[in-house]
Design a protein around this motif. Structure first.
Motif, PDB file in Angstrom:
ATOM      1  N   TRP A  91      54.418  19.260  77.822  1.00 14.81           N
ATOM      2  CA  TRP A  91      55.356  19.832  78.955  1.00 14.81           C
ATOM      3  C   TRP A  91      55.825  18.819  79.822  1.00 14.81           C
ATOM      4  O   TRP A  91      57.091  18.726  80.269  1.00 14.81           O
ATOM      5  N   TRP A  92      54.906  17.703  80.102  1.00 11.15           N
ATOM      6  CA  TRP A  92      55.222  16.625  80.774  1.00 11.15           C
ATOM      7  C   TRP A  92      56.698  15.731  80.096  1.00 11.15           C
ATOM      8  O   TRP A  92      57.529  15.344  80.784  1.00 11.15           O
ATOM      9  N   GLY A  95      60.267  17.252  79.953  1.00  8.18           N
ATOM     10  CA  GLY A  95      61.020  17.097  81.156  1.00  8.18           C
ATOM     11  C   GLY A  95      62.071  15.790  80.918  1.00  8.18           C
ATOM     12  O   GLY A  95      63.154  15.587  81.571  1.00  8.18           O
ATOM     13  N   LEU A  99      64.969  17.975  79.212  1.00 11.54           N
ATOM     14  CA  LEU A  99      65.914  18.189  80.322  1.00 11.54           C
ATOM     15  C   LEU A  99      66.999  16.999  80.606  1.00 11.54           C
ATOM     16  O   LEU A  99      68.181  16.981  80.720  1.00 11.54           O
ATOM     17  N   ARG A 154      61.487  27.264  81.577  1.00 13.02           N
ATOM     18  CA  ARG A 154      61.531  25.987  82.362  1.00 13.02           C
ATOM     19  C   ARG A 154      62.681  25.051  81.917  1.00 13.02           C
ATOM     20  O   ARG A 154      63.605  24.429  82.441  1.00 13.02           O
ATOM     21  N   PHE A 155      62.683  25.042  80.238  1.00 13.77           N
ATOM     22  CA  PHE A 155      63.533  23.937  79.518  1.00 13.77           C
ATOM     23  C   PHE A 155      64.947  24.716  78.820  1.00 13.77           C
ATOM     24  O   PHE A 155      65.747  23.952  78.522  1.00 13.77           O
TER      25      PHE A 155
END
Length: 358
Positions: A91-92, A95, A99, A154-155
């Protein structure tokens, strides 16, 4: 301005995806729709260059090393939460790679590792509880699906919708499959895969598969109609959902009809395959026809009388290859002919353009 310019503008934050899609739709309408699109347009890409392959290989090795290091230092206690830690790392890193860099293949690697981490952690923790094995597996799939929902939110990675669908499918299959049907599937034969998806021989499992395919198809069409010119992530998300829907629908319907046997069953199978082909043309998604290739081969074998010798199989391959090649070569022309022949129906204007076949 080319589609690549618009994608770059979206990546740079100058335009939103909705604005880019609207701009493309306006330009295509002014230029004559299909004339402004590539003739064989169904965008799909795993990666944009070898650099993404290189980075993906590095990520796989790095994640494996981190998992091994944590296991070495952490002992048994940390082994319980190790997959969850790896999921957090994914997840980190997403980003940056998803993204910021917008790298497709590395993002797919991270999404897959995240989903696997959530599932392994969930099934390890739930396995310690006093629950039936089926309940443990179903709950692990459900928790993993919720985790992938958060990832997609989120992504906005289209491929994560595919992983989410696999987890949902796993939960459905675990709830509906019997031990006998699973054993038959592993053993193979008529009572194996054929019975596994047969609405008569395994009604709960096959019905669940059929319903899953219908829901996945409807969700995919919702995404497709939001991006008929297939510029942004909505069309890409629809692509992955169709990859789930097509096998679920085609396998259930085609195997049920094929297992009926006789000329009647083959006749109904031929009708079903024609409908599947028309559906694939109408929505401009080749995944449905791809999922039906094996059943087209079965029909050809039945028509010529399958004797199992080398010459028969050679003829089947030639006939099947010629048919698929012809449909793929003249896909645009066939699609335009079919859609022009159909009357107006709700959503027809939101399908990919088909105005010109030149």
């Amino acid at each position: 301005m080319t589609p690549e310019d618009l994608r770059a503008a979206v990546a740079a934050g100058i335009l939103t995806e909705a604005q880019a899609a609207s701009l493309t739709a306006l330009a295509n309408d002014r230029l004559g729709k299909r004339a402004a699109l590539p003739a064989e347009d169904e965008p799909f890409e795993f990666f944009r260059g070898f650099s993404e392959i290189f980075v993906s290989i590095g990520l796989v090795i790095l994640l494996s090393g981190i998992a091994a290091m944590l296991a070495w230092f952490g002992g048994v206690a940390l082994m319980t939460v190790l997959p969850l830690i790896c999921a957090g790392i994914c997840w980190w890193w997403a980003g940056y790679f998803t993204l910021k860099r917008r790298m497709n293949l590395p993002s797919m690697v991270l999404a897959s590792a995240f989903g696997a981490g959530i599932y392994l952690s969930a099934i390890t923790v739930l396995g310690q509880a006093d629950l039936p094995l089926r309940s443990v597996v179903v709950l692990a799939f459900v928790l993993s699906a919720l985790g992938m929902s958060a990832w997609y939110r989120r992504f906005r990675l289209p491929f994560s919708a595919f992983i989410l669908g696999l987890f949902v499918l796993g939960a459905i299959y675990t709830m509906t499959a019997s031990v006998d049907s699973l054993g038959g599937f592993v053993a193979g034969g008529r009572g194996g895969m054929g019975g596994f998806f047969d609405l008569r021989e395994s009604p709960q499992f096959a019905t669940a598969t059929l319903l899953f395919g219908i829901v996945a198809f409807l969700v995919a069409m919702w995404f497709d109609t939001r991006d008929p010119h297939r510029l942004g992530r909505h069309a890409a998300t629809a692509f992955w959902l169709h990859m789930l829907a097509a096998p679920a629908l085609v396998n259930t319907v085609a195997l049920t009809l094929y297992n009926t046997g006789g000329a009647g069953g083959i006749g109904l199978l031929i009708v079903a395959l024609v409908i599947i082909t028309l559906l694939a043309l109408i929505i401009d998604r080749r995944s449905f026809l791809t999922a039906a290739i094996a059943y087209i081969a079965l029909v050809i074998a039945w028509v010529i009388g399958d004797r199992g010798d080398f010459g028969t199989w050679a003829f089947i391959l030639i006939a099947l290859g010629g048919l698929i090649t012809a449909i793929g070569t003249w896909w645009v022309q066939l699609r335009a002919t079919v859609l022009r022949a159909l009357p107006d129906f709700p959503g027809k204007s939101r399908l990919p353009p088909y105005g010109s076949t030149e």
